[in-house]
Design a protein around this motif. Structure first.
Motif, short mmCIF file in Angstrom:
data_model
loop_
_atom_site.label_atom_id
_atom_site.label_comp_id
_atom_site.label_asym_id
_atom_site.label_seq_id
_atom_site.Cartn_x
_atom_site.Cartn_y
_atom_site.Cartn_z
N GLY A 44 0.80 -1.21 0.00
CA GLY A 44 0.00 0.00 0.00
C GLY A 44 0.84 1.26 0.00
N CYS A 45 0.18 2.41 0.12
CA CYS A 45 0.85 3.71 0.05
C CYS A 45 1.09 4.32 1.43
CB CYS A 45 0.03 4.67 -0.81
SG CYS A 45 -0.04 4.20 -2.54
N GLY A 46 0.71 3.64 2.47
CA GLY A 46 0.92 4.19 3.81
C GLY A 46 0.73 3.12 4.85
N ASN A 47 0.81 3.52 6.11
CA ASN A 47 0.69 2.56 7.21
C ASN A 47 -0.56 2.78 8.04
OD1 ASN A 47 1.37 4.94 8.47
ND2 ASN A 47 3.24 4.16 9.45
N THR A 48 -1.55 3.47 7.47
CA THR A 48 -2.80 3.71 8.21
C THR A 48 -4.01 3.28 7.38
OG1 THR A 48 -2.93 5.98 7.37
CG2 THR A 48 -1.81 5.64 9.50
N GLY A 49 -3.79 2.44 6.39
CA GLY A 49 -4.89 2.02 5.55
C GLY A 49 -5.73 0.91 6.17
N THR A 50 -7.01 0.88 5.85
CA THR A 50 -7.91 -0.19 6.26
C THR A 50 -8.47 -0.86 5.03
OG1 THR A 50 -8.53 0.95 8.31
CG2 THR A 50 -10.00 -0.79 7.53
N TYR A 51 -8.27 -2.17 4.94
CA TYR A 51 -8.76 -2.95 3.82
C TYR A 51 -10.14 -3.50 4.14
CZ TYR A 51 -3.88 -2.71 2.41
OH TYR A 51 -2.62 -2.25 2.06
N ARG A 52 -11.06 -3.34 3.20
CA ARG A 52 -12.43 -3.81 3.40
C ARG A 52 -12.87 -4.62 2.17
NH1 ARG A 52 -12.38 1.53 5.42
NH2 ARG A 52 -12.75 1.62 7.67
N PRO A 148 -18.04 3.52 -2.29
CA PRO A 148 -16.86 4.32 -1.96
C PRO A 148 -15.80 3.48 -1.26
CG PRO A 148 -18.89 5.45 -1.32
CD PRO A 148 -19.27 4.05 -1.68
N CYS A 149 -14.56 3.88 -1.43
CA CYS A 149 -13.46 3.07 -0.89
C CYS A 149 -13.24 3.25 0.60
CB CYS A 149 -12.16 3.40 -1.62
SG CYS A 149 -11.50 5.05 -1.21
N CYS A 150 -13.64 4.39 1.15
CA CYS A 150 -13.10 4.73 2.47
C CYS A 150 -14.15 5.04 3.52
CB CYS A 150 -12.15 5.92 2.33
SG CYS A 150 -10.81 5.62 1.15
N ASN A 151 -15.38 4.63 3.32
CA ASN A 151 -16.38 4.83 4.37
C ASN A 151 -16.03 4.00 5.60
OD1 ASN A 151 -17.91 6.59 2.85
ND2 ASN A 151 -19.38 5.05 2.18
N THR A 152 -16.26 4.55 6.77
CA THR A 152 -15.94 3.86 8.02
C THR A 152 -17.18 3.30 8.71
OG1 THR A 152 -16.01 5.94 9.25
CG2 THR A 152 -13.88 5.25 8.38
N ASP A 153 -18.36 3.46 8.07
CA ASP A 153 -19.58 2.92 8.65
C ASP A 153 -20.10 1.79 7.77
OD1 ASP A 153 -20.54 4.23 6.45
OD2 ASP A 153 -21.85 5.61 7.54
N TYR A 154 -21.38 1.47 7.88
CA TYR A 154 -21.94 0.32 7.17
C TYR A 154 -22.12 0.58 5.68
CZ TYR A 154 -26.61 2.36 6.65
OH TYR A 154 -27.68 3.15 6.28
N HIS A 155 -21.87 1.79 5.22
CA HIS A 155 -22.02 2.10 3.79
C HIS A 155 -20.81 1.57 3.02
CE1 HIS A 155 -24.78 5.17 5.55
NE2 HIS A 155 -25.50 4.87 4.48
N GLN A 156 -20.77 0.26 2.85
CA GLN A 156 -19.68 -0.40 2.15
C GLN A 156 -20.07 -0.87 0.75
OE1 GLN A 156 -16.61 -0.38 3.41
NE2 GLN A 156 -17.46 0.74 5.16
N GLY A 157 -21.29 -0.64 0.34
CA GLY A 157 -21.74 -1.01 -0.99
C GLY A 157 -22.98 -1.89 -1.00
N PRO A 158 -22.96 -3.04 -0.28
CA PRO A 158 -24.13 -3.92 -0.33
C PRO A 158 -25.40 -3.31 0.23
CG PRO A 158 -22.19 -5.14 0.42
CD PRO A 158 -21.81 -3.69 0.38
N ALA A 180 -15.11 -7.65 5.60
CA ALA A 180 -14.19 -7.61 6.74
C ALA A 180 -13.45 -6.27 6.76
CB ALA A 180 -13.20 -8.76 6.65
N GLN A 181 -12.82 -5.98 7.90
CA GLN A 181 -12.04 -4.75 8.04
C GLN A 181 -10.70 -5.09 8.69
OE1 GLN A 181 -14.68 -1.10 9.02
NE2 GLN A 181 -15.51 -2.73 10.31
N MET A 182 -9.61 -4.82 7.96
CA MET A 182 -8.27 -5.08 8.49
C MET A 182 -7.40 -3.85 8.27
SD MET A 182 -9.38 -7.69 6.29
CE MET A 182 -8.07 -8.08 5.15
N ARG A 183 -6.81 -3.38 9.33
CA ARG A 183 -5.95 -2.19 9.24
C ARG A 183 -4.50 -2.60 9.17
NH1 ARG A 183 -6.30 3.39 12.82
NH2 ARG A 183 -4.44 4.39 11.94
N ASN A 184 -3.76 -2.03 8.20
CA ASN A 184 -2.36 -2.43 8.09
C ASN A 184 -1.52 -1.79 9.19
OD1 ASN A 184 -2.20 0.20 7.13
ND2 ASN A 184 -1.09 -0.32 5.28
#
Length: 226
Positions: A44-52, A148-158, A180-184
């Motif tokens: 990735g491009c940083g150390n604070t990303g969250t993969y969903r 959207p790629c970076c929502n932190t709530d339930y708005h993940q697409g489905p 799932a949600q995994m933070r690097n």
């Protein structure tokens, strides 16, 4: 005990910054269990990303019902719905959170909580259940992007397939969406969803710290509401 199918999607310049390595992993066990999982192996491009990552799991059959373990019993979902895994989530003694079944059989659904011995530290998932209707394009065809790629709530697409009017899902063809949600993490000794080149004895070697996620499905014989 079974077999595994695994796919790798890797940038040519990985593991340098802003290059990625993703895995899809499908485990099939002789006793009928199966697990759908994936991982980011950084960097990735940083150390604070969250993969969903978004899983779409469509079950066979037209008369399925979906249940959540709550207050020591299996409680049915009557309409399309979403739920989040958190500190107050309840599980059966075996670690199951959900169940999907028809009149004959079904599966228990066990989310990742760090118990699968693959480096995962817990999925912290969002689960969405939607009604599958032939001819309605809700993931049956390729999805360039689902939200959207970076929502932190339930708005993940489905959720777009649920709102604004959730449909009745009792005795229906169902789709389970699992996000799932995994933070690097690049902290020494605590690396996660990370990769780096390390100089060892004059040779550059790649060290990987995968973050696998995904649920296990365990066969469940139809025995009423147990």
């Amino acid at each position: 005990i079974g077999f595994v199918l695994e796919q790798t999607y890797r940038s040519e310049a990985w593991p340098t910054p802003c290059n990625y390595n993703y895995r899809q992993r499908y485990e099939f066990y002789n006793d009928g269990k199966f697990r759908v999982s994936c991982a980011s192996i950084g960097r990735g491009c940083g150390n604070t990303g969250t993969y969903r990552p978004v899983f779409r799991i469509a079950f066979a059959g037209e008369q399925n019902n979906f249940y959540e373990w709550n207050q020591n019993t299996w409680q049915p979902w009557q309409n399309e719905k979403w739920n989040a895994q958190g500190s107050l989530t309840s599980y059966t003694a075996e670690g199951y959170q959900y169940k999907i079944e028809n009149t004959q059989a079904g599966y228990y659904m066990e989310p990742g909580r760090g118990q699968f011995n693959d480096g995962g530290r817990g999925d912290f998932n969002y689960v969405y259940v939607t009604k599958h209707i032939n001819g309605r394009d809700e993931g049956e065809n390729d999805l360039v992007t689902i939200g959207p790629c970076c929502n932190t709530d339930y708005h993940q697409g489905p959720e777009k397939f649920i709102e604004p009017q959730p449909e009745d899902i009792q005795n229906s063809s169902l789709v389970v969406w699992y996000v799932a949600q995994m933070r690097n993490d690049d902290r020494k000794g605590n690396e996660y969803c990370w990769a780096e080149n390390v100089l060892e004895n004059g040779v550059w070697n790649t060290k990987v710290y995968p973050c696998f996620c995904g649920p296990m499905f365990i066969p469940a014989t139809k025995t009423g509401n147990k």
